[in-house]
Write a protein that holds these residues in place. Sequence first.
Motif, PDB file in Angstrom:
ATOM      1  N   GLN A  52       0.821  -1.206   0.000  1.00 51.50           N
ATOM      2  CA  GLN A  52       0.000   0.000   0.000  1.00 51.50           C
ATOM      3  C   GLN A  52       0.856   1.257   0.000  1.00 51.50           C
ATOM      4  O   GLN A  52       0.486   2.270  -0.611  1.00 51.50           O
ATOM      5  N   ALA A  53       2.017   1.195   0.637  1.00 57.55           N
ATOM      6  CA  ALA A  53       2.885   2.375   0.703  1.00 57.55           C
ATOM      7  C   ALA A  53       3.307   2.843  -0.682  1.00 57.55           C
ATOM      8  O   ALA A  53       3.621   4.026  -0.871  1.00 57.55           O
ATOM      9  N   HIS A  54       3.312   1.933  -1.665  1.00 58.56           N
ATOM     10  CA  HIS A  54       3.675   2.311  -3.024  1.00 58.56           C
ATOM     11  C   HIS A  54       2.460   2.434  -3.933  1.00 58.56           C
ATOM     12  O   HIS A  54       2.572   2.367  -5.168  1.00 58.56           O
ATOM     13  N   GLY A  55       1.281   2.617  -3.335  1.00 60.31           N
ATOM     14  CA  GLY A  55       0.081   2.891  -4.117  1.00 60.31           C
ATOM     15  C   GLY A  55      -0.562   1.671  -4.739  1.00 60.31           C
ATOM     16  O   GLY A  55      -1.376   1.805  -5.665  1.00 60.31           O
ATOM     17  N   LEU A  56      -0.233   0.485  -4.245  1.00 62.40           N
ATOM     18  CA  LEU A  56      -0.779  -0.750  -4.797  1.00 62.40           C
ATOM     19  C   LEU A  56      -1.846  -1.319  -3.862  1.00 62.40           C
ATOM     20  O   LEU A  56      -1.944  -0.931  -2.704  1.00 62.40           O
ATOM     21  N   ARG A  57      -2.629  -2.252  -4.376  1.00 67.41           N
ATOM     22  CA  ARG A  57      -3.727  -2.839  -3.613  1.00 67.41           C
ATOM     23  C   ARG A  57      -3.323  -4.236  -3.147  1.00 67.41           C
ATOM     24  O   ARG A  57      -3.013  -5.096  -3.962  1.00 67.41           O
ATOM     25  N   GLY A  58      -3.351  -4.447  -1.841  1.00 70.91           N
ATOM     26  CA  GLY A  58      -2.882  -5.707  -1.299  1.00 70.91           C
ATOM     27  C   GLY A  58      -3.982  -6.750  -1.167  1.00 70.91           C
ATOM     28  O   GLY A  58      -5.140  -6.432  -0.899  1.00 70.91           O
ATOM     29  N   VAL A  59      -3.604  -7.995  -1.378  1.00 70.04           N
ATOM     30  CA  VAL A  59      -4.477  -9.146  -1.145  1.00 70.04           C
ATOM     31  C   VAL A  59      -3.797 -10.008  -0.091  1.00 70.04           C
ATOM     32  O   VAL A  59      -2.707 -10.547  -0.334  1.00 70.04           O
ATOM     33  N   GLY A  60      -4.411 -10.122   1.065  1.00 69.71           N
ATOM     34  CA  GLY A  60      -3.824 -10.894   2.160  1.00 69.71           C
ATOM     35  C   GLY A  60      -4.453 -12.264   2.281  1.00 69.71           C
ATOM     36  O   GLY A  60      -5.523 -12.540   1.744  1.00 69.71           O
ATOM     37  N   ASP A  61      -3.786 -13.141   3.016  1.00 69.84           N
ATOM     38  CA  ASP A  61      -4.277 -14.490   3.289  1.00 69.84           C
ATOM     39  C   ASP A  61      -4.429 -14.620   4.796  1.00 69.84           C
ATOM     40  O   ASP A  61      -3.452 -14.442   5.538  1.00 69.84           O
ATOM     41  N   VAL A  62      -5.639 -14.944   5.249  1.00 73.68           N
ATOM     42  CA  VAL A  62      -5.867 -14.984   6.700  1.00 73.68           C
ATOM     43  C   VAL A  62      -5.045 -16.076   7.379  1.00 73.68           C
ATOM     44  O   VAL A  62      -4.850 -16.028   8.605  1.00 73.68           O
ATOM     45  N   ARG A  63      -4.536 -17.055   6.613  1.00 70.71           N
ATOM     46  CA  ARG A  63      -3.699 -18.099   7.237  1.00 70.71           C
ATOM     47  C   ARG A  63      -2.538 -17.498   8.007  1.00 70.71           C
ATOM     48  O   ARG A  63      -2.127 -18.013   9.059  1.00 70.71           O
ATOM     49  N   TYR A  64      -1.975 -16.403   7.466  1.00 69.98           N
ATOM     50  CA  TYR A  64      -0.774 -15.833   8.072  1.00 69.98           C
ATOM     51  C   TYR A  64      -1.084 -15.020   9.331  1.00 69.98           C
ATOM     52  O   TYR A  64      -0.163 -14.506   9.975  1.00 69.98           O
ATOM     53  N   LEU A  81     -14.543 -21.930  16.034  1.00 71.65           N
ATOM     54  CA  LEU A  81     -14.894 -20.842  15.122  1.00 71.65           C
ATOM     55  C   LEU A  81     -14.822 -19.481  15.804  1.00 71.65           C
ATOM     56  O   LEU A  81     -14.524 -18.475  15.142  1.00 71.65           O
ATOM     57  N   ARG A  82     -15.105 -19.418  17.093  1.00 71.75           N
ATOM     58  CA  ARG A  82     -14.968 -18.129  17.788  1.00 71.75           C
ATOM     59  C   ARG A  82     -13.510 -17.690  17.819  1.00 71.75           C
ATOM     60  O   ARG A  82     -13.210 -16.499  17.652  1.00 71.75           O
ATOM     61  N   MET A  83     -12.601 -18.652  17.997  1.00 65.85           N
ATOM     62  CA  MET A  83     -11.178 -18.328  17.965  1.00 65.85           C
ATOM     63  C   MET A  83     -10.791 -17.823  16.570  1.00 65.85           C
ATOM     64  O   MET A  83     -10.043 -16.844  16.439  1.00 65.85           O
ATOM     65  N   VAL A  84     -11.290 -18.487  15.532  1.00 67.85           N
ATOM     66  CA  VAL A  84     -10.992 -18.042  14.167  1.00 67.85           C
ATOM     67  C   VAL A  84     -11.472 -16.618  13.968  1.00 67.85           C
ATOM     68  O   VAL A  84     -10.734 -15.750  13.459  1.00 67.85           O
ATOM     69  N   ARG A  85     -12.709 -16.346  14.342  1.00 72.21           N
ATOM     70  CA  ARG A  85     -13.252 -14.985  14.191  1.00 72.21           C
ATOM     71  C   ARG A  85     -12.398 -13.962  14.922  1.00 72.21           C
ATOM     72  O   ARG A  85     -12.056 -12.901  14.360  1.00 72.21           O
ATOM     73  N   ASP A  86     -12.016 -14.258  16.159  1.00 72.24           N
ATOM     74  CA  ASP A  86     -11.282 -13.282  16.964  1.00 72.24           C
ATOM     75  C   ASP A  86      -9.875 -13.051  16.420  1.00 72.24           C
ATOM     76  O   ASP A  86      -9.398 -11.906  16.372  1.00 72.24           O
ATOM     77  N   ILE A  87      -9.189 -14.123  16.007  1.00 75.82           N
ATOM     78  CA  ILE A  87      -7.834 -13.961  15.467  1.00 75.82           C
ATOM     79  C   ILE A  87      -7.872 -13.162  14.174  1.00 75.82           C
ATOM     80  O   ILE A  87      -7.043 -12.265  13.952  1.00 75.82           O
ATOM     81  N   VAL A  88      -8.833 -13.462  13.313  1.00 79.59           N
ATOM     82  CA  VAL A  88      -8.936 -12.719  12.048  1.00 79.59           C
ATOM     83  C   VAL A  88      -9.309 -11.266  12.320  1.00 79.59           C
ATOM     84  O   VAL A  88      -8.752 -10.341  11.705  1.00 79.59           O
ATOM     85  N   HIS A  89     -10.233 -11.036  13.238  1.00 87.22           N
ATOM     86  CA  HIS A  89     -10.635  -9.660  13.593  1.00 87.22           C
ATOM     87  C   HIS A  89      -9.419  -8.840  14.021  1.00 87.22           C
ATOM     88  O   HIS A  89      -9.192  -7.733  13.506  1.00 87.22           O
ATOM     89  N   GLU A  90      -8.639  -9.388  14.954  1.00 91.87           N
ATOM     90  CA  GLU A  90      -7.469  -8.653  15.438  1.00 91.87           C
ATOM     91  C   GLU A  90      -6.423  -8.489  14.336  1.00 91.87           C
ATOM     92  O   GLU A  90      -5.777  -7.441  14.218  1.00 91.87           O
ATOM     93  N   GLY A  91      -6.239  -9.516  13.517  1.00 93.21           N
ATOM     94  CA  GLY A  91      -5.263  -9.431  12.440  1.00 93.21           C
ATOM     95  C   GLY A  91      -5.621  -8.396  11.400  1.00 93.21           C
ATOM     96  O   GLY A  91      -4.739  -7.683  10.881  1.00 93.21           O
TER      97      GLY A  91
END
Length: 722
Positions: A52-64, A81-91
């Motif tokens: 994003q710092a160079h004006g590009l659009r990022g695609v992330g993978d929630v695995r990371y 599933l609650r753990m999945v939701r919370d980890i993804v939310h914070e990430g």
Amino acid sequence: MALLGGLGWHGGEATDFGGMVLGRERDFVALLQTLGADGSMPWVRGQSAAIQAHGLRGVGDVRYLFSREPGDPTDRLPTDLRMVRDIVHEGVLRSPHIHTWEVWNEPDFHFVSDSAADMAAVLKAAWWGVKSARAGDRVLMPSMAFRPGRYAVELMRNGAASFTEAYNLHFYGWASDYAKVLAHHRVLAHAAGLDGPEWVTEVGYLRLPASAGKDPEALARQAAFHERMMVESSFERVGVHLAFAFSPAREASWDLGLTESDGRWRPALRSMLQLAARLRAAKPEFRLVHRRTGECLGVALRESDGEAGSHWWMALWSPARGRDSTLPGVDVAPEWPERFPVTVNWSKGTAEVRIGLEGETALAPEQVAALELSPSRVQHLRVRDVALPRVTGCDWRRGDHDGGVQVRRFWRRELSALPPPTPPSPVVLQWIIGAGARSEKPSQTVNIAGDVDGGVRLRATNLGNEEVHGHWRVEAPSGWQISTGSHEGTTAGAWTLPASATIEVPVHVRARRGAGGHATEPARLSAAWRDCCGRQDQASIRLRAPPPDGETEGKQMRTISWREWRPRPGHPGAWQVLQAAPGTCHLEVREPAGSQSDAVVCWEVPRGMTVQDGWGADVRRVATGGRVFSQLSLVTRDGEVWRYGELRELPASEPWRVRAALGDFAPTVWSRHLHFGQPDPRRVRWVLMRFQGVHEGDVLELDNVHWFRELARTSAATRAIR
């Protein structure tokens, strides 16, 4: 049987292009700076804030966003599933530079060992994690590695279409197969209600050997592949096309990077950057189709010259692809020469032909009357707005490439049963598999012993931040007894779930005895939820009740004699077979072949087999110089290749017990692409077992090699396997 392709699909206005970066940020930050300044390839798949710092659009993978402890299996999905939701939310909150999120990578390949139903539940939890952090961020379903098979269909059967904002796939294979594979995916996407531009988040050239990174001819072929893929994506109106990989990416055998380790660009990346801007402004019009074979040799696009009018831009390529299997009885397509000459008859009024990606060379039409199409070069030709030239033996045709997808009646029924997209439900259903059951990925079934209650539980989790009230029901499959909780016959009820609450109910399932003593066909166990706002969710698994291990109840079996074993054509001395004991054979490797040092055994499939019938054996290594891997596959008379499970390491002690029904084989990359979902059993000719990493003198053991037939599928229990 029906021929389907692209039904109901509508493309976007123009394709956006980009690629993937991986590894250390310092290895690709200069590239990001150049891409950002150019702007024609705006999408980058990666986690780096520099995107994003160079004006590009990022695609992330929630695995990371998930951390793993040392020794944790990398192929298992989280179940909370609650753990999945919370980890993804914070990430997501920690990643303000990413606004598009993929939920896992190629779960239909070896990266995930869990079922499609489990993957769908994780997708739903991740969706709520992303949307609760930033509602405007985009969520993409897991990327599909192969054309759709049972795994992809089960993913959609479990409601994945309601939790993705685009269909997501990867492509690796022969360039000439791209449009065909895309047509298969569009059949599934249309059936699931995802009629819109798909995202192809990896397009990789898997034919550049790791040792050939400096070879000009090999690099030219890599460039031609990526040029053709970009042109075809543009012609098919793919939404987003991401190349693999902008950064260096070398595997054990192949080099997939578009830059060198020192940051220098390879020819493919330079031409891709030139192509991207031109393709966005061009209008796809015609395909050039070889009349006799139906192969596509190129396309014609119209480019505007402003007030001066417009001109034709033709991109032509070699139709060459790898040679198909040459096993006896397999009808392979005619082999294309790598260099294919064509004669071009230019239309009257054609003053000159501009050659090259930028039209840098001008020639008289008669100088371009004979062209040689080569896999190391895409021919770019431009002429003023006159009639398109005639190409000997070819026709210019409008419309999408239909792919020739053949969908059998069974799969039409399966596709028609997929749930349509609905507003995402905060209450997500899961089937939890207990000790009385075993999930199998190749068949996408849950195997339940026929003499005990199945150990499955229905779990509902409220992933929203408000209390939800609604009704649930479980649909009993035909031929099975079912009850929930402690009440016999109870299969529905009402629940009120506070925010983040979970409710779980045991489900008792028992297979009724079938004609052969047990149920043989998979039966579908489905649960549905609907809340007071009309939001819905569903969870669906397929049940199978096999006989206990070691029994053949319900099966007719025929031992395969060692005399029926065949080597791969062209490798008659690869191995010899020795009978160690009645029913047990030792395979002694003599001359392993190929860069991966393999040996292949072939068995001709008897006539009259159905999708429930198949091949079985117990396989292990006896004396080897190292690790040995094995893969079971089959070949049809059309030249299609289908795989059973994944490449797996052979054990030295307890054998790998294989019981592979024909209907459990799944699509693979290096194949013809005709039939949707699974092989047509009437056209299966050979079953192959490939042993990879073997050496001269290695000994492998195959015990109890046999064909089996489910008696419940036959008209007479004593019918012989021919």
